[in-house]
Structures are given as C-alpha cells and as structure tokens.
Design a protein around this motif. Structure first.
Motif, mmCIF file in Angstrom:
data_model
loop_
_atom_site.group_PDB
_atom_site.id
_atom_site.type_symbol
_atom_site.label_atom_id
_atom_site.label_comp_id
_atom_site.label_asym_id
_atom_site.label_seq_id
_atom_site.Cartn_x
_atom_site.Cartn_y
_atom_site.Cartn_z
ATOM 1 N N LEU A 86 0.861 -1.177 0.000
ATOM 2 C CA LEU A 86 0.000 0.000 0.000
ATOM 3 C C LEU A 86 0.899 1.229 0.000
ATOM 4 N N ASN A 87 0.824 1.995 -1.074
ATOM 5 C CA ASN A 87 1.688 3.182 -1.217
ATOM 6 C C ASN A 87 3.161 2.828 -0.966
ATOM 7 N N ASP A 88 3.573 1.689 -1.577
ATOM 8 C CA ASP A 88 4.956 1.199 -1.571
ATOM 9 C C ASP A 88 5.420 0.607 -0.242
ATOM 10 N N LEU A 89 4.522 0.487 0.732
ATOM 11 C CA LEU A 89 4.885 -0.134 2.007
ATOM 12 C C LEU A 89 4.127 -1.449 2.163
ATOM 13 N N PRO A 90 4.758 -2.484 2.757
ATOM 14 C CA PRO A 90 4.058 -3.754 2.950
ATOM 15 C C PRO A 90 2.778 -3.557 3.759
ATOM 16 N N LEU A 91 1.704 -4.172 3.278
ATOM 17 C CA LEU A 91 0.383 -4.029 3.895
ATOM 18 C C LEU A 91 0.082 -5.224 4.784
ATOM 19 N N GLU A 92 -0.454 -4.949 5.967
ATOM 20 C CA GLU A 92 -1.100 -5.994 6.768
ATOM 21 C C GLU A 92 -2.597 -5.702 6.788
ATOM 22 N N CYS A 93 -3.011 -4.695 7.551
ATOM 23 C CA CYS A 93 -4.402 -4.258 7.552
ATOM 24 C C CYS A 93 -4.416 -2.754 7.742
ATOM 25 N N GLU A 94 -4.973 -2.030 6.766
ATOM 26 C CA GLU A 94 -4.979 -0.572 6.827
ATOM 27 C C GLU A 94 -6.291 -0.025 6.264
ATOM 28 N N ARG A 95 -6.681 1.129 6.797
ATOM 29 C CA ARG A 95 -7.802 1.865 6.217
ATOM 30 C C ARG A 95 -7.357 2.485 4.891
ATOM 31 N N LEU A 96 -8.218 2.402 3.897
ATOM 32 C CA LEU A 96 -7.915 2.971 2.591
ATOM 33 C C LEU A 96 -8.486 4.376 2.469
ATOM 34 N N ASP A 97 -7.751 5.236 1.782
ATOM 35 C CA ASP A 97 -8.211 6.585 1.453
ATOM 36 C C ASP A 97 -8.250 6.744 -0.058
ATOM 37 N N ASP A 98 -9.040 7.688 -0.503
ATOM 38 C CA ASP A 98 -9.123 7.973 -1.933
ATOM 39 C C ASP A 98 -7.737 8.323 -2.473
ATOM 40 N N GLY A 99 -7.334 7.670 -3.564
ATOM 41 C CA GLY A 99 -6.034 7.941 -4.168
ATOM 42 C C GLY A 99 -4.930 6.997 -3.742
ATOM 43 N N ASP A 100 -5.176 6.137 -2.762
ATOM 44 C CA ASP A 100 -4.169 5.144 -2.369
ATOM 45 C C ASP A 100 -3.865 4.211 -3.539
ATOM 46 N N VAL A 101 -2.663 3.634 -3.515
ATOM 47 C CA VAL A 101 -2.250 2.708 -4.573
ATOM 48 C C VAL A 101 -1.872 1.367 -3.942
ATOM 49 N N LEU A 102 -2.521 0.298 -4.412
ATOM 50 C CA LEU A 102 -2.202 -1.068 -4.014
ATOM 51 C C LEU A 102 -1.311 -1.695 -5.086
ATOM 52 N N LYS A 103 -0.292 -2.430 -4.657
ATOM 53 C CA LYS A 103 0.575 -3.127 -5.603
ATOM 54 C C LYS A 103 0.577 -4.611 -5.280
#
Length: 268
Positions: A86-103
């Motif tokens: 999520l936004n270039d950082l490893p994701l575990e569990c996060e709230r999403l905001d408009d414009g975020d980028v998942l990879k």
C-alpha cells in the motif's frame, strides 16, 4: 466434492449509502480498466470466484481483501508470501483513502472512494451506529485458547501470521475473515477448499453473535462477545443485517485480468 462446494456461493452487496469504491489499473496487464467494487468483501487473487482475478504466479489464490464496512474501507493482505503493498509499504491491515495505490505482483491499482453524503446517512436509520464498539474474541474448542481480535479485518487460517491460527490440515491457508458491517460482526468464507460453517450450517457470509460456533476445517471456534446475550434470545429476525446477495458462480461481477506470465522480464 468438497463440503464448501455444496452450497451456492452468494455474497452480499453494500448498501447504496455505503462509500462507493472503484479500482483503476494504473500499471500491469489491463492498464486503464476501472473496476467497481460492489461487494462488502471484494477478493483479489488467482482463484476463480475472486472479484478481481490476477492470473500470475506471484499472486496467491486469495491474495488481498478489500472490506467496505458501510462507513470505512479497509485492505487486508491475506498472509501471502509475495505480499501486498500500500503506497509502496508492505500491507497488513490498513484503512484505505481515496487515491491510495495497491501493488500486487506486477499490478498497481489506484483506489477511488466516494464517501456517502450526510443526507443519505440521515435517511437510513441502520447507519446510525457504524463503528465497531464490541470486543470480539474466538475460543478454540480443542484447547480453550482465547484470542481477542485486535484488527478491523481479521483472518482465520492455517498459515502462521493469521490473526487466529488454526492448525488443522483441512483448514485453508487463509480460510475465513471476520469484519464488521453496519456495526454487526460478520464472518466471510475466503473461497476455502472445505468451506465454513456457523452453528453447523454451511455459509459464505453470516452475521455472528456471542456463543455462535464456527467450524473451520476440523477446528471448532466459539464466538465470545462480552455483555452480549446469545443470538436466539437477543436477535429477532427483523433485527438482522439487511443485505442483497449475488451469486459468485456467475461471471456477472468478476473481472479477469490476465498476465503475460511467460514474459522473461517479469520478476515473479
């Protein structure tokens, strides 16, 4: 035939007053496509039945979950080896905001969230209490171990790293997910091989209440919600969460994005 395949795969859709969520493919095969997420739980992965199918060896069968709680939107990596970013950082569990980028593998997906209007919320009495206020725990029947669920989206499964680790061979790597929708704790099957049961009934989605018994593979888990009376005494049928369901067995709401897996330049 597996136990989980004996029931039609139906999945609930969000209310019209919940945030509206879309993904757009920024990079990777299918770039430029826009995907509307109408489900409460939208799965991204390589397994048939995922909302967004990414056919690539770097993508797990169920890789990432996007959960619309009716008020907020969360992303949860499903305990994968190749990870979700999520936004270039490893994701575990996060709230999403408009414009975020998942990879995920070679894809970059931009998240678009349109919040519900205050006027719509005021017209819908069911949206008055959307925030999860209950403490939820699961107790493993075999050993009595009690695990408090500390994330907004929690995963039950066989792989170490799940919020509730179930050490049974018939449990899938990431088997089921617990999240809150419209203020109501609910459990979702993650397209598992052997299915999910609540109080001995096979389900794909179900609201859960204190005292309910979840069956994950061969493991029995009891739901513990302090200060809540068990389901049958406290929850008349009219109080159930109102959702529209859709059949996962049809292709109507699934998007299949194919990768060039033989591309020698691919790092996956």
């Amino acid at each position: 035939m597996s136990e989980g395949s004996d029931i039609p795969r139906q999945f609930p859709l969000v209310s019209d007053t919940a945030p509206k969520v879309q993904l757009s493919v920024l990079r990777g095969p299918g770039a430029g496509a826009t995907i509307r997420l109408r489900r409460i739980l939208s799965l991204i992965g390589s397994r048939p039945g995922c909302k967004v199918a990414l056919n690539h060896r770097g993508v797990a069968a169920v890789h990432c979950a996007i959960v619309n709680t009716g008020a907020l939107v969360f992303a949860r990596d499903l305990v994968t080896d190749t990870k979700t970013y999520l936004n270039d950082l490893p994701l575990e569990c996060e709230r999403l905001d408009d414009g975020d980028v998942l990879k995920i593998a070679q894809w970059e997906l931009t998240v678009h969230i349109q919040e519900r209007s205050l006027g719509d919320a005021a017209d819908d009495a069911s949206l008055l209490d959307l925030e999860p206020t209950q403490t939820i725990a699961l107790q493993i029947a075999d050993n009595g171990q009690l695990t408090r669920l500390r994330r907004e989206v929690c995963v039950i499964g066989r792989k170490s790293g799940c919020d509730v680790h179930v050490q049974h061979p018939h449990a899938s790597r990431a088997h089921a997910l617990i999240a809150t929708y419209m203020g109501q704790p609910s459990v979702f099957d993650l397209l598992s091989s052997n299915g999910l049961q609540v109080n001995d009934k096979p389900v794909v989605f179900a609201p859960i209440y204190s005292g309910d018994r979840l069956q994950v593979g061969e493991a029995a888990l009891r739901v513990v919600i302090p200060n809540q009376i068990a389901r049958h005494a406290a929850t008349p049928e009219s109080a159930a969460v109102d959702t529209t369901v859709m059949h996962l067995d049809s292709d109507e709401d699934q998007v299949d994005i194919r990768a060039a897996e033989l591309d020698p330049r691919s790092p996956f």
